[in-house]
Design a protein around this motif. Structure first.
Motif, mmCIF file in Angstrom:
data_model
loop_
_atom_site.group_PDB
_atom_site.id
_atom_site.type_symbol
_atom_site.label_atom_id
_atom_site.label_comp_id
_atom_site.label_asym_id
_atom_site.label_seq_id
_atom_site.Cartn_x
_atom_site.Cartn_y
_atom_site.Cartn_z
ATOM 1 N N ALA A 108 1.022 4.787 2.487
ATOM 2 C CA ALA A 108 0.212 4.326 3.867
ATOM 3 C C ALA A 108 1.465 5.470 5.296
ATOM 4 C CB ALA A 108 0.620 2.600 4.459
ATOM 5 N N LEU A 167 1.239 -0.827 -0.386
ATOM 6 C CA LEU A 167 0.226 -0.402 0.055
ATOM 7 C C LEU A 167 0.745 1.071 0.025
ATOM 8 C CD1 LEU A 167 -2.505 -1.509 2.907
ATOM 9 C CD2 LEU A 167 -3.203 -0.844 0.620
ATOM 10 N N SER A 216 -3.757 1.625 5.650
ATOM 11 C CA SER A 216 -4.645 1.905 4.163
ATOM 12 C C SER A 216 -3.619 3.249 3.767
ATOM 13 C CB SER A 216 -5.929 2.650 3.569
ATOM 14 O OG SER A 216 -6.100 4.364 5.177
#
Lengths: 513, 479
Positions: free
Chosen positions: B65, B62, B88
């Motif tokens: 993040a 990701l 995220s």
């Protein structure tokens, strides 16, 4: 259905073990009893108390606590975190783990039949990750079976790995000859009483995945002697499993322990392709499970009840994100809302489960790396295999740098070197040779909206040739509001053998890659 | 087996038991791995640790993040990588970091801001977390969640201070909150945290007793610090850096006066005052005669507070004031003597400081200022850390700038590495006690960034550990 799975305490059960107040019984096995309890801080936990007859052994308590010390090093991703251990008032040793709310895989298959491919893959991945964590901590589970895999809202969790069993390090029998463990899930060497290694857990993994996917036990049903004989003399019936599980389960259940893959190998096989370029198997597994864990419908239906019940209990946290109630890596459910199945008293217990889950706050995955002075690593190391095609190049000086595009405030960042050698990206297929993808972020740290005059971005390769951005690239914004950021990618089609050298984004804004 | 009466009985037990019992005393001494912890020790091994934010790090594939690196033994030992419970992409976990002893054990805990995290689908609402130090295994994390507001960037800045009765007060800056109907006017959320967080209050410039008005673009809460700055000596006060406040007179104004000149404000007794606060504020004109205030000075861009021999010291930087040269910058020091109230003490400079840290330089209270855009010879923007010894002393002639401009403590090793983007002391037993070691962030040192341990004039660089794809290590540091 009872979400906590706890049965009432029996008259001979004590009210508390150490500082933990007992609330119910979760199970009983050969070694001892597992209770549902509440910790002094209010958190729900599982307390396992060893049977009195084992505690009579003088050395037992010392070895038990030593093994618990080892177990605490196991990363709690996909397992139940070991929280505490001690001696009860009567001297019996006990250990305390997280309480995992969910459905044991055994009960799931019993009641609802085999798992769909989605949850099946999640179970295979989660159990492999748990085994990898257990093995890297120097332990062997020894009793991996469907009853020890809890399907929770946040993923499969392996519980009850063999603390006391580990004390009998080379045999699966106690001094009195009682069999420890569950027949039918054992590896052949375990049945023969030979040394038990992590490969025995891998054998059990293969059987477990087959059972979850077909609804049938790979060695059938029968009494202890019958099952033991079948394990020793025949190969398991794995049925038909979706790829790649069939092949992996077949290799995992090889008779010769040395021919079975390790848990780490299983993990890499299951996550590779799902998450390219991940930093480590543990992180990739977290990411893969976060994306792909689909709890079976009966497990998922609790989610809305849990959220509603949380509001009932604690109005102050009414705005709480339901995902945050779950320990471990959470995910929005992908299963559609199923038919409600709530017993009359179930709502109260759901509320209790919600409080319990809310009290046990979220967990961050800790990845330990060695420093300069030889500290031992405790967790899974990142894989050394690269994922991009083409020779690895040293990133240019502007990779990862905050580049000012005029003034102090509007900053362009390319956090990683471009990924090159891709044959396709989104809707774009490489025509010249290979696609290079550059990820960028534009950030405004100032107090005013900042205009960004991006001319057509182009990539200069190592031979000095210019390449325009492909249509799949994200357009740069004309302006960025204060505090705002814009993220995107630029896709370039490079001839074979060319490497990216400089990204030219606007007049005076160049990024050496 | 599942008769409702049995269920109700068990349920009642569980619900009752779920409330924390009064006077809980967990008997975990046998297994408390933090019992031997040092003063500022995350993993309880007896050595002081530091933390560094890496907000653009990729985690598990990701991008952006963000991660926080725990530098064991101030960077001499190993490195642990922490990330958000549910990472995220683009959340920028590690944008801000602070350390404090929050829960009951002796291990140091870490407060982390992730201002670009989405909440319940609300884009860039932001989030903050308390990561509880632990000797082994995965740390427990408590999330601090605001009412989600789009693009508010809750977690842009964080501050924490221990409370006498246990636990800690945590202040989280939300500078892009549209408070009181004004876009990007800003706010600060206060939480009391022990094992779990409890939301206490939100403070804006329109809160009762807070001097000033919520005006569009102020970004109140850009920088926050907790300290004892006046009011009741036993209650904590909140210092706020507001670098984008315009100096434009009383009442609500927009884009008039000197734009983005900045301001430093203090709200007293944030716990006991309960919504009816007392406060003071200074713009640059009110704080010092050392420079002439002009647009863009950004007074209050960074703050740091420390206590020394019974007095409290607050330092605030104005990196872009114009002295002899444009954007030469200065740092203003305020002091609270004994049981009194904060007042300006002196200005230090010229230095274009974007980060500050009080530290104990061999028994002398000193101030380190990070100047990440300063050149080192021909290397542009290599970054410099300057030190002002005796920064807590009154200047001989009142509030004039000390001519020497401090001493150069360390310079960046390469062009554009931005050494000094963040600085911190390491090893202070409380957030108010200056530690004896100094750590500086160089987020653009190579592709991953690095932190540098500053010791005796030498900078020892420590790159990130493996486990995350670092990009920006050293964008924020704490210890």
């Amino acid at each position: 259905m009872d979400p906590t799975g706890a049965e009432p305490l029996r008259p001979q059960d004590p009210p508390a073990v150490g500082p933990y107040r007992l609330l119910g019984r979760l199970g009983e096995g050969g070694m001892g009893t597992v209770y549902l309890a509440v910790a002094p801080g209010g958190r729900l936990v599982a307390v396992k108390v060893v049977k009195a007859q084992f505690a009579l052994d003088e050395d037992f308590a010392a070895r038990f606590h030593a093994e618990v010390g080892n177990a605490r090093r196991v990363a709690s991703f996909c397992t139940a975190q070991v929280l505490d251990n001690g001696d009860a008032a009567d001297g019996t040793p006990y250990m305390v783990t997280e309480y995992i709310a969910g459905t044991p895989l055994s009960r799931q298959i019993d009641r609802y039949g085999p798992l769909e491919p989605g949850p099946l893959h999640g179970v295979a991945l989660g159990v492999a990750a748990a085994l990898a964590a257990i093995h890297v901590a120097g332990l062997v589970h020894r009793d991996l079976k469907p009853a020890n895999v809890i399907l929770s809202l946040t993923g499969p969790r392996v519980i009850d790995f063999g603390i006391a069993r580990a004390l009998d390090t080379s045999h699966s029998f106690t001094q009195s000859g009682e069999l420890l463990g569950s027949p039918g899930w054992w590896a052949p060497e375990q049945v023969r009483g030979e040394e038990v290694t992590p490969a025995a857990d891998v054998f059990a993994w293969g059987c477990l995945v087959a059972y979850a996917g077909t609804g049938r036990h790979p060695f059938g049903r029968g009494d202890l002697v019958t099952l033991a004989a079948r394990v020793l003399n025949s190969r398991p019936d794995l049925g038909t499993l979706p790829a790649p599980l069939g092949e992996l389960a077949h290799r995992a259940t090889a008779s010769d322990p040395a021919r079975r893959p390790s848990a780490q190998d299983l993990l890499i096989a299951l996550v590779s392709g799902v998450v390219p370029g991940a930093a480590s198997p543990a992180a990739a597994a977290t990411e893969a499970l976060t994306r792909s864990w689909e709890p079976p419908p009966n497990v998922a239906e609790r989610r809305r009840d849990v959220a509603a019940a949380q509001t009932l209990i604690d109005p102050a946290s009414a705005a709480t994100d339901p995902r945050q109630l779950s320990p471990g890596a959470g995910t929005p459910p992908t299963a559609p809302p199923p038919a409600r199945r709530r017993s009359r008293g179930g709502r109260w217990l759901l509320a209790a489960a919600a409080v319990a889950v809310a009290l046990s706050v979220s967990v961050a995955v800790l990845v330990r790396a060695t420093g300069g002075a030889g500290r031992s690593a405790g967790a899974i190391r990142p894989p050394t295999a690269g994922t991009a095609a083409g020779p690895a190049a040293t990133p240019g000086p502007d990779v990862g740098r905050r580049i000012h595009t005029g003034g102090y405030d509007l900053q362009l960042i390319v956090p990683a070197a471009p990924r090159c050698g891709l044959t396709s990206y989104g809707a774009v297929t490489a025509r010249e040779g290979g696609l290079c993808v550059v990820t960028w972020t534009l950030l405004n740290l100032g107090g005013d909206e900042a205009a960004f005059a991006a001319s057509s971005p182009r990539l200069v390769d190592d031979r000095g040739a210019d390449h325009p951005a492909e249509a799949a690239s994200t357009a740069f914004p004309d302006a960025v509001a204060p505090g705002a950021r814009a993220d995107g990618v630029l896709v370039f089609d490079l001839p074979p053998g060319r490497r990216p050298a400089t990204l030219v984004v606007a007049r005076g804004v160049e990024v050496r890659l | 087996m599942r008769r409702p009466s049995v269920l109700a009985a068990v349920a009642a037990l569980i619900l009752f038991a779920a409330l924390p019992p009064a006077g809980a005393s967990p008997a975990l001494a046998r297994t408390d791995g933090c019992a031997g912890a040092g003063a500022a020790d995350f993993d309880g091994d007896g050595t002081d640790d530091a933390v560094a934010g890496d907000p653009f790090a990729g985690v598990g594939g990701l991008a952006g993040a963000g991660a926080v690196h725990v530098l064991l033994d101030a960077g001499r030992g190993g490195v642990l990588a922490l990330h958000a419970p549910v990472p995220s992409a683009g959340a920028a976990f590690g944008w801000s970091v602070r350390t404090a002893h929050v829960d009951a054990d002796r291990c140091l805990d870490v407060i982390v801001g992730a201002p670009y995290a989405d909440q319940d689908g609300t884009r860039d609402a932001g989030a903050a977390y308390v990561v509880f130090g632990t000797p082994s295994g995965t740390p427990r994390v408590a999330a601090l969640r605001p009412d989600p507001e789009r693009d508010a960037h809750f977690g842009w800045s964080v501050a924490a201070a221990e409370l006498g009765e246990g636990g800690a007060l945590v202040a989280v800056g939300v500078p892009h909150a549209d408070s009181d109907g004004e876009r990007d006017s800003g706010a600060i959320d206060l939480f009391r945290v022990r094992e779990t967080p409890e939301r206490l209050a939100r403070i804006t410039q329109d809160s009762d007793g807070v001097i000033g008005n919520s005006e569009a673009g102020d970004m109140y809460g850009w920088a926050v610090a907790l300290g004892r700055l006046g009011g009741r000596p036993d209650d904590l006060d909140l210092a706020v850096g507001v670098p984008y406040e315009n100096d434009d007179g009383a009442g609500r104004q927009v884009d008039t006066g000197r734009i983005d000149a900045g301001m430093v404000g203090v709200v007293f007794d944030v716990i006991t005052a309960r919504g009816h606060y007392g406060s003071v504020k200074w713009d640059l004109r009110q704080a010092t005669d050392a420079v002439r205030e002009s647009s863009g000075d950004r007074f209050g861009y960074a703050l740091d507070y420390a206590e020394w021999k019974g007095d409290g010291y607050l330092a605030a930087t104005a990196p872009l004031t114009d002295g002899d040269t444009k954007d030469s910058g200065l740092v203003q020091v305020f002091v609270r003597r004994g049981a009194g109230q904060l007042a300006p003490l002196r200005a230090l400079g010229p230095v274009s400081a974007w980060s500050l840290a009080w530290w104990d330089a061999g028994g002398v209270l000193s101030l380190a200022a990070g100047a990440p855009y300063a050149p080192s010879g021909p290397a542009r923007e290599a970054g410099v850390v300057r030190a002002f010894a005796d920064a807590g002393q009154s200047a001989a002639n009142g509030q004039l700038v000390a001519g020497s401009g401090g001493r150069q403590l360390a310079v960046g090793s390469a062009a554009y590495e931005h050494l000094g983007a963040a600085v911190t002391d390491v090893g202070g037993a409380t957030p108010f006690t200056p530690g004896r070691t100094l750590l500086a962030g160089a987020p653009d040192h190579g592709p991953t960034g690095a932190v540098a341990l500053l010791d005796g004039g030498r900078a020892t660089y420590r790159p990130p550990g493996t486990g995350v794809s670092s990009a920006d290590l050293g964008a924020a540091v704490a210890g």
